[in-house]
Scaffold this motif. Sequence first.
Motif, PDB file in Angstrom:
ATOM      1  N   THR A  75       0.825  -1.209   0.000  1.00 10.33           N
ATOM      2  CA  THR A  75       0.000   0.000   0.000  1.00 10.33           C
ATOM      3  C   THR A  75       0.858   1.257   0.000  1.00 10.33           C
ATOM      4  N   ARG A  76       1.985   1.225   0.703  1.00 12.17           N
ATOM      5  CA  ARG A  76       2.875   2.394   0.676  1.00 12.17           C
ATOM      6  C   ARG A  76       3.460   2.571  -0.714  1.00 12.17           C
ATOM      7  N   MET A 114       2.031   1.715  -3.526  1.00 14.67           N
ATOM      8  CA  MET A 114       0.978   2.232  -4.400  1.00 14.67           C
ATOM      9  C   MET A 114       0.735   3.713  -4.143  1.00 14.67           C
ATOM     10  N   ASN A 115       0.877   4.139  -2.907  1.00  8.64           N
ATOM     11  CA  ASN A 115       0.705   5.552  -2.594  1.00  8.64           C
ATOM     12  C   ASN A 115       1.837   6.392  -3.169  1.00  8.64           C
ATOM     13  N   ALA A 116       2.982   5.792  -3.397  1.00  5.61           N
ATOM     14  CA  ALA A 116       4.114   6.506  -3.975  1.00  5.61           C
ATOM     15  C   ALA A 116       3.903   6.770  -5.464  1.00  5.61           C
ATOM     16  N   ARG A 117       2.934   6.118  -6.048  1.00  5.46           N
ATOM     17  CA  ARG A 117       2.566   6.288  -7.460  1.00  5.46           C
ATOM     18  C   ARG A 117       3.697   5.925  -8.420  1.00  5.46           C
ATOM     19  N   ASP A 118       4.500   4.997  -8.041  1.00  7.51           N
ATOM     20  CA  ASP A 118       5.539   4.496  -8.928  1.00  7.51           C
ATOM     21  C   ASP A 118       4.887   3.544  -9.921  1.00  7.51           C
ATOM     22  N   PRO A 119       5.033   3.758 -11.225  1.00  6.72           N
ATOM     23  CA  PRO A 119       4.346   2.920 -12.205  1.00  6.72           C
ATOM     24  C   PRO A 119       4.754   1.450 -12.143  1.00  6.72           C
ATOM     25  N   ARG A 120       5.963   1.166 -11.685  1.00 11.06           N
ATOM     26  CA  ARG A 120       6.386  -0.231 -11.580  1.00 11.06           C
ATOM     27  C   ARG A 120       5.562  -0.963 -10.529  1.00 11.06           C
ATOM     28  N   TYR A 121       5.343  -0.303  -9.395  1.00 16.51           N
ATOM     29  CA  TYR A 121       4.552  -0.925  -8.339  1.00 16.51           C
ATOM     30  C   TYR A 121       3.093  -1.043  -8.743  1.00 16.51           C
ATOM     31  N   LYS A 173       1.947  -1.522 -11.692  1.00 14.48           N
ATOM     32  CA  LYS A 173       1.838  -2.635 -12.645  1.00 14.48           C
ATOM     33  C   LYS A 173       1.812  -3.973 -11.895  1.00 14.48           C
ATOM     34  N   ILE A 174       2.692  -4.128 -10.923  1.00 14.37           N
ATOM     35  CA  ILE A 174       2.741  -5.366 -10.141  1.00 14.37           C
ATOM     36  C   ILE A 174       1.464  -5.528  -9.316  1.00 14.37           C
ATOM     37  N   ALA A 175       1.012  -4.437  -8.700  1.00  8.95           N
ATOM     38  CA  ALA A 175      -0.190  -4.500  -7.875  1.00  8.95           C
ATOM     39  C   ALA A 175      -1.414  -4.846  -8.717  1.00  8.95           C
ATOM     40  N   LYS A 176      -1.468  -4.324  -9.922  1.00  8.53           N
ATOM     41  CA  LYS A 176      -2.598  -4.622 -10.800  1.00  8.53           C
ATOM     42  C   LYS A 176      -2.629  -6.111 -11.148  1.00  8.53           C
ATOM     43  N   LYS A 177      -1.472  -6.690 -11.363  1.00 15.09           N
ATOM     44  CA  LYS A 177      -1.401  -8.127 -11.655  1.00 15.09           C
ATOM     45  C   LYS A 177      -1.834  -8.955 -10.446  1.00 15.09           C
ATOM     46  N   LEU A 178      -1.579  -8.456  -9.264  1.00 15.94           N
ATOM     47  CA  LEU A 178      -1.951  -9.176  -8.047  1.00 15.94           C
ATOM     48  C   LEU A 178      -3.411  -8.957  -7.653  1.00 15.94           C
ATOM     49  N   GLY A 179      -4.102  -8.069  -8.371  1.00 13.91           N
ATOM     50  CA  GLY A 179      -5.498  -7.823  -8.066  1.00 13.91           C
ATOM     51  C   GLY A 179      -5.736  -6.619  -7.185  1.00 13.91           C
ATOM     52  N   TYR A 180      -4.706  -5.817  -6.966  1.00 18.07           N
ATOM     53  CA  TYR A 180      -4.835  -4.627  -6.129  1.00 18.07           C
ATOM     54  C   TYR A 180      -4.871  -3.350  -6.973  1.00 18.07           C
TER      55      TYR A 180
END
Length: 75
Positions: A7-8, A10-17, A19-26
């Motif tokens: 969650t931290r 994703m809050n940083a708005r790094d596109p790499r994170y 992308k990974i979070a989207k694949k994990l369903g978040y």
Amino acid sequence: MKSNYLTRAMNARDPRYAKIAKKLGYGHRDVQAKPRKPVDDMKALRARYVKVVGKKPYHGWDADTLRTKIAEAKG
């Protein structure tokens, strides 16, 4: 929602994170934050608490808790 590494990130708005979070369903946010009370109201409540009780209030108390503590001290 508990704060953890993901969650931290994703809050940083790094596109790499993201992308990974989207694949994990978040990839979406379905939890909304509570609106905060105005700071002026909290300052006034804290000053009133000091006046009534005689000591500083706990910094983690919200406005409702301060109101109840003030009412208890008066009653």
